[in-house]
Design a protein around this motif. Structure first.
Motif, short mmCIF file in Angstrom:
data_model
loop_
_atom_site.label_atom_id
_atom_site.label_comp_id
_atom_site.label_asym_id
_atom_site.label_seq_id
_atom_site.Cartn_x
_atom_site.Cartn_y
_atom_site.Cartn_z
N ALA A 147 0.62 89.80 4.94
CA ALA A 147 -0.81 89.52 5.01
C ALA A 147 -1.12 88.03 4.88
N VAL A 148 -0.29 87.31 4.13
CA VAL A 148 -0.57 85.89 3.90
C VAL A 148 0.38 84.97 4.67
N ARG A 149 1.57 85.50 5.02
CA ARG A 149 2.56 84.65 5.66
C ARG A 149 3.42 85.50 6.59
N PRO A 150 2.88 85.86 7.76
CA PRO A 150 3.64 86.74 8.68
C PRO A 150 5.00 86.15 9.04
N PHE A 151 5.99 87.01 9.07
CA PHE A 151 7.36 86.60 9.39
C PHE A 151 7.66 86.95 10.85
N HIS A 174 2.07 105.23 7.23
CA HIS A 174 1.81 104.32 6.10
C HIS A 174 0.47 103.60 6.26
N HIS A 175 -0.42 104.22 7.04
CA HIS A 175 -1.80 103.74 7.18
C HIS A 175 -1.88 102.29 7.66
N GLY A 176 -0.91 101.90 8.46
CA GLY A 176 -0.96 100.58 9.06
C GLY A 176 -0.79 99.43 8.10
N ARG A 177 -0.18 99.69 6.94
CA ARG A 177 0.03 98.57 6.01
C ARG A 177 0.90 97.49 6.62
N LEU A 178 1.81 97.90 7.49
CA LEU A 178 2.59 96.95 8.29
C LEU A 178 2.53 97.41 9.74
N PRO A 179 2.26 96.50 10.68
CA PRO A 179 2.34 96.89 12.09
C PRO A 179 3.78 97.23 12.45
N ALA A 180 3.94 97.95 13.55
CA ALA A 180 5.26 98.44 13.94
C ALA A 180 6.32 97.34 14.02
N PRO A 181 6.05 96.17 14.62
CA PRO A 181 7.10 95.13 14.67
C PRO A 181 7.52 94.65 13.28
N ALA A 182 6.55 94.49 12.37
CA ALA A 182 6.87 94.06 11.01
C ALA A 182 7.61 95.17 10.26
#
Length: 235
Positions: A147-151, A174-182
């Motif tokens: 959320a603060v520093r996308p990898f 997981h309710h989109g807490r992380l998008p699929a690539p992340a």
């Protein structure tokens, strides 16, 4: 009547705890094959049928003991999270704490992490829910980091279609807490970490390393790179 009911509930809960503690003692002393209904009953001076007043069967007991282990590990991770304010240090400290618990409790680690989940991962079981809560500790940390520093993440076109479809479905769960690539990066890190731990605890690295900790630190260095963290060695 209410007071009597409450007292009965307390006594029942105390007996449930004693049963699980006896199961753990058998596991540590004699291995998972010793954790049977009759074996636990003998440890407690009970009859086998007496255990069924508290657990419906062997799998019910296994799930409850497993849930205890997951809760214990989660408690260790929570202490580490509370003690480290900086994200980079916190996530690395959690990984080290997980290894510390695994090395100190090899029988429990094998019981939890090297056995299939009965029933194909039935999400209604206490075991599944406890495992989900444990896993959320790491997912929450990586989601906060994202959320603060996308990898860096792979492009969808660089992944096999079947993998991409599964990742999207898992992200939705997981309710989109992380998008699929992340989520792909997160799962890559977890598989790497999990594999390293299993090989160490199962003594699959003994042929080469008397002390596997430096190899674990190399693993953490790799994961730090994937997540865009600043790797720092243990204090």
């Amino acid at each position: 009547m209410a007071a009597t009911t409450t007292r009965r509930q307390r006594l029942r809960e105390a007996t449930l705890v004693e049963i699980r503690q006896a199961a753990r003692a058998l596991l540590v002393a004699d291995g998972p094959e010793a954790v049977t209904i009759n074996g636990v009953a003998r440890e407690l001076g009970m009859s086998g049928p007496g255990i069924y007043r508290y657990y419906s069967g062997h799998q019910d007991l296994v799930d409850a003991v497993t849930a205890d282990f997951f809760a214990e590990i989660a408690g260790v991770l929570d202490e580490v999270r509370a003690a480290h304010g900086e994200t980079d240090r916190r996530l690395l400290a959690m990984c080290r704490a997980l290894r510390g618990w695994a090395v100190a409790h090899p029988a429990e680690f094998r019981w939890v992490f090297t056995s299939p989940v009965a029933g194909g991962g039935d999400r209604a079981t206490v075991r599944y829910r406890a495992g989900h809560r444990f896993g959320d500790r790491f997912l929450d940390e990586v989601a906060s980091l994202w959320a603060v520093r996308p990898f860096p993440t792979p492009a969808a076109e660089d992944l096999p279609e079947s993998l991409w479809t599964q990742l999207r479905a898992h992200a939705d769960e997981h309710h989109g807490r992380l998008p699929a690539p992340a989520l792909h990066v997160f799962l890559t890190c977890w598989i790497r970490l999990y594999g390293q731990l299993c090989m160490e605890v199962l003594h699959q690295l003994d042929f080469a390393f008397a002390d596997p900790e430096p190899m674990y630190e190399e693993c953490l260095r790799e994961l730090s790179h994937l997540l865009g963290l600043t790797y720092r060695p243990p204090d």
